[in-house]
Design a protein around this motif. Structure first.
Motif, PDB file in Angstrom:
ATOM      1  N   LEU A   1     -55.925 -16.952  34.483  1.00  0.00           N
ATOM      2  CA  LEU A   1     -54.479 -17.001  34.262  1.00  0.00           C
ATOM      3  C   LEU A   1     -54.082 -16.171  33.044  1.00  0.00           C
ATOM      4  CD1 LEU A   1     -53.655 -20.756  35.017  1.00  0.00           C
ATOM      5  CD2 LEU A   1     -53.235 -18.752  36.476  1.00  0.00           C
ATOM      6  N   GLU A   2     -54.843 -16.296  31.965  1.00  0.00           N
ATOM      7  CA  GLU A   2     -54.540 -15.518  30.758  1.00  0.00           C
ATOM      8  C   GLU A   2     -54.716 -14.024  30.995  1.00  0.00           C
ATOM      9  OE1 GLU A   2     -56.845 -17.223  27.581  1.00  0.00           O
ATOM     10  OE2 GLU A   2     -55.572 -19.014  27.487  1.00  0.00           O
ATOM     11  N   ALA A   3     -55.728 -13.657  31.760  1.00  0.00           N
ATOM     12  CA  ALA A   3     -55.932 -12.245  32.091  1.00  0.00           C
ATOM     13  C   ALA A   3     -54.779 -11.724  32.951  1.00  0.00           C
ATOM     14  CB  ALA A   3     -57.266 -12.058  32.808  1.00  0.00           C
ATOM     15  N   ALA A   4     -54.282 -12.549  33.850  1.00  0.00           N
ATOM     16  CA  ALA A   4     -53.146 -12.145  34.686  1.00  0.00           C
ATOM     17  C   ALA A   4     -51.897 -11.939  33.830  1.00  0.00           C
ATOM     18  CB  ALA A   4     -52.894 -13.186  35.773  1.00  0.00           C
ATOM     19  N   VAL A   5     -51.672 -12.811  32.836  1.00  0.00           N
ATOM     20  CA  VAL A   5     -50.540 -12.629  31.921  1.00  0.00           C
ATOM     21  C   VAL A   5     -50.678 -11.295  31.200  1.00  0.00           C
ATOM     22  CG1 VAL A   5     -49.471 -13.444  29.768  1.00  0.00           C
ATOM     23  CG2 VAL A   5     -50.026 -15.067  31.560  1.00  0.00           C
ATOM     24  N   THR A   6     -51.880 -10.992  30.744  1.00  0.00           N
ATOM     25  CA  THR A   6     -52.121  -9.738  30.031  1.00  0.00           C
ATOM     26  C   THR A   6     -51.793  -8.543  30.921  1.00  0.00           C
ATOM     27  OG1 THR A   6     -53.826 -10.783  28.681  1.00  0.00           O
ATOM     28  CG2 THR A   6     -53.871  -8.379  28.815  1.00  0.00           C
ATOM     29  N   GLN A   7     -52.208  -8.580  32.169  1.00  0.00           N
ATOM     30  CA  GLN A   7     -51.935  -7.462  33.072  1.00  0.00           C
ATOM     31  C   GLN A   7     -50.446  -7.365  33.415  1.00  0.00           C
ATOM     32  OE1 GLN A   7     -53.937  -4.960  33.861  1.00  0.00           O
ATOM     33  NE2 GLN A   7     -55.473  -5.941  32.558  1.00  0.00           N
ATOM     34  N   LEU A   8     -49.772  -8.498  33.574  1.00  0.00           N
ATOM     35  CA  LEU A   8     -48.327  -8.456  33.828  1.00  0.00           C
ATOM     36  C   LEU A   8     -47.584  -7.871  32.630  1.00  0.00           C
ATOM     37  CD1 LEU A   8     -47.646 -11.832  35.682  1.00  0.00           C
ATOM     38  CD2 LEU A   8     -47.539  -9.507  36.619  1.00  0.00           C
ATOM     39  N   TRP A   9     -48.002  -8.263  31.427  1.00  0.00           N
ATOM     40  CA  TRP A   9     -47.358  -7.730  30.226  1.00  0.00           C
ATOM     41  C   TRP A   9     -47.639  -6.228  30.103  1.00  0.00           C
ATOM     42  CZ3 TRP A   9     -43.424  -9.517  27.850  1.00  0.00           C
ATOM     43  CH2 TRP A   9     -43.021  -8.949  26.625  1.00  0.00           C
ATOM     44  N   ARG A  10     -48.845  -5.828  30.437  1.00  0.00           N
ATOM     45  CA  ARG A  10     -49.203  -4.406  30.403  1.00  0.00           C
ATOM     46  C   ARG A  10     -48.345  -3.626  31.394  1.00  0.00           C
ATOM     47  NH1 ARG A  10     -53.945  -1.373  32.847  1.00  0.00           N
ATOM     48  NH2 ARG A  10     -54.189   0.430  31.490  1.00  0.00           N
ATOM     49  N   ALA A  11     -48.122  -4.174  32.576  1.00  0.00           N
ATOM     50  CA  ALA A  11     -47.281  -3.512  33.579  1.00  0.00           C
ATOM     51  C   ALA A  11     -45.849  -3.393  33.073  1.00  0.00           C
ATOM     52  CB  ALA A  11     -47.315  -4.283  34.896  1.00  0.00           C
ATOM     53  N   TYR A  12     -45.345  -4.451  32.446  1.00  0.00           N
ATOM     54  CA  TYR A  12     -43.979  -4.429  31.911  1.00  0.00           C
ATOM     55  C   TYR A  12     -43.840  -3.360  30.829  1.00  0.00           C
ATOM     56  CZ  TYR A  12     -40.002  -5.826  29.035  1.00  0.00           C
ATOM     57  OH  TYR A  12     -38.859  -5.810  28.282  1.00  0.00           O
ATOM     58  N   ARG A  13     -44.784  -3.342  29.888  1.00  0.00           N
ATOM     59  CA  ARG A  13     -44.736  -2.353  28.802  1.00  0.00           C
ATOM     60  C   ARG A  13     -44.855  -0.935  29.341  1.00  0.00           C
ATOM     61  NH1 ARG A  13     -46.669  -3.332  23.710  1.00  0.00           N
ATOM     62  NH2 ARG A  13     -46.104  -1.160  23.434  1.00  0.00           N
ATOM     63  N   ALA A  14     -45.721  -0.723  30.330  1.00  0.00           N
ATOM     64  CA  ALA A  14     -45.853   0.605  30.929  1.00  0.00           C
ATOM     65  C   ALA A  14     -44.574   0.982  31.668  1.00  0.00           C
ATOM     66  CB  ALA A  14     -47.053   0.645  31.872  1.00  0.00           C
ATOM     67  N   PHE A  15     -43.904  -0.011  32.259  1.00  0.00           N
ATOM     68  CA  PHE A  15     -42.644   0.279  32.936  1.00  0.00           C
ATOM     69  C   PHE A  15     -41.565   0.678  31.931  1.00  0.00           C
ATOM     70  CE2 PHE A  15     -38.626  -0.968  35.072  1.00  0.00           C
ATOM     71  CZ  PHE A  15     -38.655   0.003  36.060  1.00  0.00           C
ATOM     72  N   LEU A  16     -41.567   0.052  30.761  1.00  0.00           N
ATOM     73  CA  LEU A  16     -40.633   0.488  29.712  1.00  0.00           C
ATOM     74  C   LEU A  16     -40.883   1.958  29.367  1.00  0.00           C
ATOM     75  CD1 LEU A  16     -40.658  -2.524  27.199  1.00  0.00           C
ATOM     76  CD2 LEU A  16     -38.877  -1.957  28.874  1.00  0.00           C
ATOM     77  N   ALA A  17     -42.152   2.322  29.225  1.00  0.00           N
ATOM     78  CA  ALA A  17     -42.500   3.710  28.912  1.00  0.00           C
ATOM     79  C   ALA A  17     -42.129   4.634  30.071  1.00  0.00           C
ATOM     80  CB  ALA A  17     -43.988   3.821  28.589  1.00  0.00           C
ATOM     81  N   GLU A  18     -42.322   4.151  31.289  1.00  0.00           N
ATOM     82  CA  GLU A  18     -41.935   4.932  32.465  1.00  0.00           C
ATOM     83  C   GLU A  18     -40.429   5.216  32.449  1.00  0.00           C
ATOM     84  OE1 GLU A  18     -41.476   4.080  37.207  1.00  0.00           O
ATOM     85  OE2 GLU A  18     -43.388   3.469  36.304  1.00  0.00           O
ATOM     86  N   GLN A  19     -39.644   4.205  32.119  1.00  0.00           N
ATOM     87  CA  GLN A  19     -38.196   4.389  32.028  1.00  0.00           C
ATOM     88  C   GLN A  19     -37.848   5.403  30.941  1.00  0.00           C
ATOM     89  OE1 GLN A  19     -35.535   3.061  33.861  1.00  0.00           O
ATOM     90  NE2 GLN A  19     -37.191   2.515  35.251  1.00  0.00           N
ATOM     91  N   GLY A  20     -38.509   5.297  29.801  1.00  0.00           N
ATOM     92  CA  GLY A  20     -38.270   6.238  28.708  1.00  0.00           C
ATOM     93  C   GLY A  20     -38.617   7.657  29.106  1.00  0.00           C
TER      94      GLY A  20
END
Length: 183
Positions: free
Chosen positions: A38-57
């Motif tokens: 579960l903690e690893a899944a949270v880490t990957q979801l957060w990584r996807a969110y942060r990468a999406f912010l960079a993608e938007q930028g």
């Protein structure tokens, strides 16, 4: 022009999906493995969110260097504003992050909860006393007020919450990508 962050977003989302699938297979058999997945899944979801912010930028041609990607929707919005641009997608991300009832706030709280070790002072060792002022015992938990997650109640870290956050993030990304392609 290809976006260098799109692959990172897809990869992190897929890893989160795989971790949640593995969690379902081992749930309750090994509680420590269950929590780790579960903690690893949270880490990957957060990584996807942060990468999406960079993608938007990158999509908005903000020109930040690798390693200097925005850490939050608010930071991305500030960059957009500094460059004299506007993005409804970024505004939506900011609104989601500021709404304490949103799925993104739940994910953010879970992410912050992984890194927050304790809110209260450590317990005194067995046999230790506070007589004579030799030790300090705090009865009231301490919170850092300048911390954006201070006071926020983290959503329980459950597979159901993670599946909902995953689905909501996937839908957000697909919708925002589709809207940007229409332009």
């Amino acid at each position: 022009m290809s976006n260098p962050y799109t692959g990172t977003v897809a990869s992190a989302l897929r890893k989160a999906q795989l971790l949640l699938g593995a969690h379902q297979q081992v749930a309750s058999e090994q509680p420590l493995l269950d929590t780790a997945l579960l903690e690893a899944a949270v880490t990957q979801l957060w990584r996807a969110y942060r990468a999406f912010l960079a993608e938007q930028g990158h999509q908005l041609q903000l020109g930040f260097a690798a390693g200097a990607e925005p850490e939050s929707a608010q930071a991305l919005a500030a960059l957009v504003s500094q460059r004299g641009k506007f993005s409804g997608d970024v505004t939506e991300l900011v609104n989601l992050s500021e709404d304490p009832q949103s799925w993104l706030s739940g994910l953010s709280g879970a992410w912050a909860g992984l890194w927050q070790l304790s809110l209260s002072a450590p317990a005194a060792p067995a046999g230790a006393t506070n007589a004579g002022g030799s030790g300090v015992e705090t009865m009231i938990p301490v919170r850092q007020l300048d911390n954006p997650s201070a006071g926020r109640l983290e959503a329980p870290l459950t597979a159901d919450n993670l599946r909902q956050w995953h689905q909501a993030l996937v839908e957000l990304i697909q919708r925002q990508r589709a809207q940007s392609q229409e332009w």
